[in-house]
Design a protein around this motif. Structure first.
Motif, PDB file in Angstrom:
ATOM      1  N   LEU A   1       0.882  -1.172   0.000  1.00  0.00           N
ATOM      2  CA  LEU A   1       0.000   0.000   0.000  1.00  0.00           C
ATOM      3  C   LEU A   1       0.912   1.212   0.000  1.00  0.00           C
ATOM      4  CD1 LEU A   1      -2.723   1.487   0.381  1.00  0.00           C
ATOM      5  CD2 LEU A   1      -2.408   1.251   2.827  1.00  0.00           C
ATOM      6  N   ILE A   2       0.790   2.015  -1.033  1.00  0.00           N
ATOM      7  CA  ILE A   2       1.706   3.159  -1.118  1.00  0.00           C
ATOM      8  C   ILE A   2       0.914   4.445  -1.342  1.00  0.00           C
ATOM      9  CG2 ILE A   2       2.141   2.476  -3.547  1.00  0.00           C
ATOM     10  CD1 ILE A   2       4.829   3.926  -3.341  1.00  0.00           C
ATOM     11  N   SER A   3       1.144   5.411  -0.478  1.00  0.00           N
ATOM     12  CA  SER A   3       0.488   6.698  -0.687  1.00  0.00           C
ATOM     13  C   SER A   3       1.520   7.651  -1.268  1.00  0.00           C
ATOM     14  CB  SER A   3      -0.049   7.250   0.630  1.00  0.00           C
ATOM     15  OG  SER A   3       0.838   8.179   1.187  1.00  0.00           O
ATOM     16  N   SER A   4       1.088   8.402  -2.252  1.00  0.00           N
ATOM     17  CA  SER A   4       2.020   9.332  -2.886  1.00  0.00           C
ATOM     18  C   SER A   4       1.237  10.363  -3.671  1.00  0.00           C
ATOM     19  CB  SER A   4       2.947   8.565  -3.829  1.00  0.00           C
ATOM     20  OG  SER A   4       3.828   9.446  -4.479  1.00  0.00           O
ATOM     21  N   HIS A   5       1.801  11.563  -3.765  1.00  0.00           N
ATOM     22  CA  HIS A   5       1.181  12.465  -4.734  1.00  0.00           C
ATOM     23  C   HIS A   5       2.045  12.575  -5.990  1.00  0.00           C
ATOM     24  CE1 HIS A   5       2.879  15.264  -1.581  1.00  0.00           C
ATOM     25  NE2 HIS A   5       3.678  15.407  -2.591  1.00  0.00           N
ATOM     26  N   ILE A   6       3.094  11.737  -6.042  1.00  0.00           N
ATOM     27  CA  ILE A   6       3.857  11.635  -7.294  1.00  0.00           C
ATOM     28  C   ILE A   6       3.173  10.543  -8.120  1.00  0.00           C
ATOM     29  CG2 ILE A   6       6.129  11.319  -8.331  1.00  0.00           C
ATOM     30  CD1 ILE A   6       7.319  12.035  -5.601  1.00  0.00           C
ATOM     31  N   THR A   7       2.184  10.978  -8.895  1.00  0.00           N
ATOM     32  CA  THR A   7       1.342   9.994  -9.579  1.00  0.00           C
ATOM     33  C   THR A   7       2.114   9.216 -10.654  1.00  0.00           C
ATOM     34  OG1 THR A   7       0.595  11.793 -10.955  1.00  0.00           O
ATOM     35  CG2 THR A   7      -0.856  11.135  -9.169  1.00  0.00           C
ATOM     36  N   SER A   8       3.183   9.831 -11.180  1.00  0.00           N
ATOM     37  CA  SER A   8       3.953   9.126 -12.219  1.00  0.00           C
ATOM     38  C   SER A   8       4.567   7.842 -11.637  1.00  0.00           C
ATOM     39  CB  SER A   8       5.043  10.028 -12.776  1.00  0.00           C
ATOM     40  OG  SER A   8       5.883  10.475 -11.731  1.00  0.00           O
ATOM     41  N   ASP A   9       4.970   7.891 -10.363  1.00  0.00           N
ATOM     42  CA  ASP A   9       5.518   6.690  -9.713  1.00  0.00           C
ATOM     43  C   ASP A   9       4.457   5.594  -9.651  1.00  0.00           C
ATOM     44  OD1 ASP A   9       7.877   7.926  -9.313  1.00  0.00           O
ATOM     45  OD2 ASP A   9       7.668   8.176  -7.127  1.00  0.00           O
ATOM     46  N   LEU A  10       3.254   5.999  -9.292  1.00  0.00           N
ATOM     47  CA  LEU A  10       2.178   5.012  -9.147  1.00  0.00           C
ATOM     48  C   LEU A  10       1.758   4.457 -10.502  1.00  0.00           C
ATOM     49  CD1 LEU A  10       0.047   6.689  -6.358  1.00  0.00           C
ATOM     50  CD2 LEU A  10       1.790   4.941  -6.155  1.00  0.00           C
ATOM     51  N   GLU A  11       1.816   5.311 -11.531  1.00  0.00           N
ATOM     52  CA  GLU A  11       1.492   4.804 -12.876  1.00  0.00           C
ATOM     53  C   GLU A  11       2.469   3.709 -13.278  1.00  0.00           C
ATOM     54  OE1 GLU A  11       0.635   7.658 -16.016  1.00  0.00           O
ATOM     55  OE2 GLU A  11      -0.606   8.737 -14.575  1.00  0.00           O
ATOM     56  N   LYS A  12       3.712   3.820 -12.767  1.00  0.00           N
ATOM     57  CA  LYS A  12       4.720   2.812 -13.101  1.00  0.00           C
ATOM     58  C   LYS A  12       4.450   1.493 -12.385  1.00  0.00           C
ATOM     59  CE  LYS A  12       8.821   5.640 -13.675  1.00  0.00           C
ATOM     60  NZ  LYS A  12       9.980   6.090 -12.941  1.00  0.00           N
ATOM     61  N   VAL A  13       4.089   1.558 -11.110  1.00  0.00           N
ATOM     62  CA  VAL A  13       4.102   0.327 -10.319  1.00  0.00           C
ATOM     63  C   VAL A  13       2.743  -0.168  -9.808  1.00  0.00           C
ATOM     64  CG1 VAL A  13       6.472   0.709  -9.550  1.00  0.00           C
ATOM     65  CG2 VAL A  13       4.579   1.525  -8.120  1.00  0.00           C
ATOM     66  N   ALA A  14       1.757   0.731  -9.670  1.00  0.00           N
ATOM     67  CA  ALA A  14       0.519   0.315  -8.984  1.00  0.00           C
ATOM     68  C   ALA A  14      -0.383  -0.559  -9.854  1.00  0.00           C
ATOM     69  CB  ALA A  14      -0.253   1.543  -8.522  1.00  0.00           C
ATOM     70  N   ASP A  15      -1.060  -1.497  -9.214  1.00  0.00           N
ATOM     71  CA  ASP A  15      -2.078  -2.304  -9.898  1.00  0.00           C
ATOM     72  C   ASP A  15      -3.454  -1.692  -9.678  1.00  0.00           C
ATOM     73  OD1 ASP A  15      -0.349  -4.611 -10.648  1.00  0.00           O
ATOM     74  OD2 ASP A  15      -0.079  -4.686  -8.476  1.00  0.00           O
ATOM     75  N   TYR A  16      -3.648  -1.130  -8.490  1.00  0.00           N
ATOM     76  CA  TYR A  16      -4.929  -0.514  -8.149  1.00  0.00           C
ATOM     77  C   TYR A  16      -4.674   0.912  -7.670  1.00  0.00           C
ATOM     78  CZ  TYR A  16      -6.582  -5.316  -8.178  1.00  0.00           C
ATOM     79  OH  TYR A  16      -6.878  -6.583  -8.562  1.00  0.00           O
ATOM     80  N   ILE A  17      -5.669   1.748  -7.858  1.00  0.00           N
ATOM     81  CA  ILE A  17      -5.572   3.144  -7.437  1.00  0.00           C
ATOM     82  C   ILE A  17      -6.809   3.497  -6.612  1.00  0.00           C
ATOM     83  CG2 ILE A  17      -5.670   5.560  -8.263  1.00  0.00           C
ATOM     84  CD1 ILE A  17      -2.948   4.335  -8.778  1.00  0.00           C
ATOM     85  N   ALA A  18      -6.581   4.218  -5.517  1.00  0.00           N
ATOM     86  CA  ALA A  18      -7.718   4.796  -4.786  1.00  0.00           C
ATOM     87  C   ALA A  18      -7.413   6.284  -4.632  1.00  0.00           C
ATOM     88  CB  ALA A  18      -7.877   4.139  -3.428  1.00  0.00           C
ATOM     89  N   TYR A  19      -8.342   7.091  -5.044  1.00  0.00           N
ATOM     90  CA  TYR A  19      -8.142   8.545  -4.966  1.00  0.00           C
ATOM     91  C   TYR A  19      -8.973   9.081  -3.796  1.00  0.00           C
ATOM     92  CZ  TYR A  19      -8.353  13.479  -6.441  1.00  0.00           C
ATOM     93  OH  TYR A  19      -8.300  14.846  -6.481  1.00  0.00           O
ATOM     94  N   ILE A  20      -8.280   9.651  -2.834  1.00  0.00           N
ATOM     95  CA  ILE A  20      -8.980  10.231  -1.677  1.00  0.00           C
ATOM     96  C   ILE A  20      -9.054  11.744  -1.870  1.00  0.00           C
ATOM     97  CG2 ILE A  20      -8.923  10.569   0.828  1.00  0.00           C
ATOM     98  CD1 ILE A  20      -7.830   7.932   1.232  1.00  0.00           C
ATOM     99  N   HIS A  21     -10.255  12.248  -1.757  1.00  0.00           N
ATOM    100  CA  HIS A  21     -10.467  13.687  -1.932  1.00  0.00           C
ATOM    101  C   HIS A  21     -11.341  14.170  -0.781  1.00  0.00           C
ATOM    102  CE1 HIS A  21     -11.030  17.497  -3.917  1.00  0.00           C
ATOM    103  NE2 HIS A  21     -12.334  17.312  -4.005  1.00  0.00           N
ATOM    104  N   GLN A  22     -10.844  15.137  -0.055  1.00  0.00           N
ATOM    105  CA  GLN A  22     -11.564  15.695   1.101  1.00  0.00           C
ATOM    106  C   GLN A  22     -12.118  14.599   2.017  1.00  0.00           C
ATOM    107  OE1 GLN A  22     -14.361  18.374  -0.745  1.00  0.00           O
ATOM    108  NE2 GLN A  22     -12.780  19.930  -1.061  1.00  0.00           N
TER     109      GLN A  22
END
Lengths: 200, 286
Positions: free
Chosen positions: B184-205
């Motif tokens: 589970l990795i939290s980051s606002h460097i989305t390019s990193d997550l585009e490289k490695v993540a299988d799933y994405i959860a976007y938390i807003h407010q």
């Protein structure tokens, strides 16, 4: 828990080394008749107090608490390890004091054993209150209270001595020591309760 | 197979801020990227999972263990790297071995040493003298050396140069090769997550506003550039969010294929995670 106690030792190793050297120099000077051993007890009390505050201060500085809570032992382990470290420190200082009392040819060594027991009792009472306070407030906010916590009983004892009313307390030194030790159990329960409720 | 992490209906109020009804699932053998603006609730979610803060509502299970009632068992399986190195400056990497070994059932001294070697971290040097990259690598070495099955990383790659970041991301991919492992990795460097993540959860407010398989999200979402008039003619059911500018408008569509069939004259471009974040964070509803 052993690892966390080690951590406190390692983080303080520079100070511990410095105090060790200081103690050795003091003993050499006492052996030479330049210094009296009664001053040593006061210095040991200050060392204990400073080191206790230091371990909390270093943890605050590096924001260690969230890290320790990610270990399997969690909050309980953090509290017990810290308490044990401070008690070991007290035990180590007491043992050093007792060893000094056995050394021949040192001025004032006759009363040293008793002074160490007085120091242990006094410091244990302080720790009983100080440790929960440090967990609750953090070291920076607790510092003024900590100083007050030490100063008030000291002034009280000095006044009692002046009024020559210290003798009954001296007679009760053994039970008072045991009471202070029992207080540590309550102190741990209170600390655990504080840390359980705290959010990091 | 048991999910690595299951977050169900988690809520937490902090004064003005509230995390509301967060649901997340991290399947085994995968990487879940938690994205969101600063202060959106990513770190709060991670703190909830690690039981650093108390939940107002909801449950969290880690490899089937309740994160509060079975905290010890749950934490034996987790390695954590936070956004900064929490080890005291006056310690050395060799000291950490002595400190951490008794705390974990499965601490592997040889593995720890091999990580120090791999990351070129001198055992006897004070942590105070390490660069930020070295400190993060040290945190990662310490987090991996008890053979965890789950890695939790909170902004662990932020502030690192691209070379170190890439090195660390490679390590994550190596870790995840084992099907029993998950990250589970939290980051606002989305390019990193585009490289490695299988799933994405976007938390807003404080709320999960978008979640799913990364490839599906990127495949289904698209960006449409159009005029204000064209935008007004669009059917709102095709448009997730819009951004109106001085020189034109943009719309985020959540079903690219369906949109193309309905509006063949309007070109739909692929979107990155960052663009999706910007649409949701700064855009508005049609």
């Amino acid at each position: 828990m052993r690892g966390l106690i080690w951590k406190d030792v390692l983080v303080n190793r520079a100070q511990l080394r410095m105090y060790g050297i200081f103690l050795a120099v003091y003993l050499v000077l006492a052996r030479a008749g330049i210094l009296n051993l009664t001053g040593l007890v006061c210095i040991l009390a200050v060392v204990l107090f400073v080191l206790t505050l230091n371990v909390f201060a270093y943890d605050d500085e590096s924001r260690w608490d969230p890290c320790v809570l990610c270990l399997p032992g969690g909050r309980r382990q953090a509290v017990l390890a810290r308490t044990l470290f401070v008690l070991l420190l007290l035990g180590f200082v007491s043992a050093a004091g007792a060893l000094v009392a056995l050394m021949p040819g040192l001025q004032g060594r006759e009363g040293m054993l008793r002074s160490m027991l007085e120091l242990c009792t006094f410091f244990l009472f302080i720790l009983d209150v100080l440790l929960p306070l440090l967990w609750y407030l953090g070291v920076e906010r607790a510092r003024p209270f900590a100083i007050t916590l030490v100063m008030f009983p000291l002034v009280g004892l000095a006044l009692l001595e002046k009024a020559e009313a210290l003798e009954p307390l001296e007679k009760l030194l053994g039970p008072l020591f045991l009471l202070a030790l029992a207080g540590m159990g309550v102190s741990i329960i209170v600390s655990l309760h504080i840390v359980e409720k705290k959010e990091y | 197979m048991t999910n690595a992490i299951e977050v169900r209906g988690v809520s937490k109020r902090y004064g003005e801020f509230a995390l509301r009804d967060v649901n997340l699932t991290l399947p085994g053998g995968s990487i879940l990227g938690l994205i969101g603006e600063n202060g959106a609730g990513k770190t709060t979610t991670i703190k909830c999972i690690l039981n650093l803060i108390h939940l107002d509502a909801g449950t969290i299970r880690i490899l089937g263990h309740d994160s509060v009632r079975e905290e010890r068992q749950a934490k034996e399986e987790i390695g954590v790297v936070m956004d900064e190195c929490f080890f005291h400056d006056t310690l050395k990497p060799a000291d950490l071995d002595r400190i951490l070994a008794p705390s974990w059932k499965n601490w592997d001294r040889d593995l720890y040493r091999s990580y120090l070697k791999k990351f070129a971290l001198p055992e006897k040097q004070l942590i105070r003298e390490f660069s930020r990259g070295m400190k993060m690598k040290l945190s990662l070495a310490a987090a991996l050396s008890h053979h965890p099955r789950i890695l939790i990383l909170d902004e662990a790659t932020s502030g690192l140069d691209p070379v170190v970041r890439d090195e660390i991301l490679e390590e994550f991919l190596g870790f995840i090769r084992d099907e029993e492992h998950a990250i589970l990795i939290s980051s606002h460097i989305t390019s990193d997550l585009e490289k490695v993540a299988d799933y994405i959860a976007y938390i807003h407010q404080g709320q999960v506003v978008l979640s799913g398989a990364k490839d599906e999200l990127l495949e289904s979402h698209g960006r449409v550039g159009c005029t204000a008039r064209q935008l007004a003619d669009l059917d709102p059911q095709f448009v997730a969010r819009v951004r109106r500018g001085q020189f034109g408008c943009e719309a985020l569509v959540s079903d690219r294929k369906a949109f193309r069939i309905r509006y063949p004259s309007l070109p739909v471009d692929p979107v990155s995670l960052e663009e999706i974040m910007l649409f949701i964070g700064k855009g508005e509803n049609l």
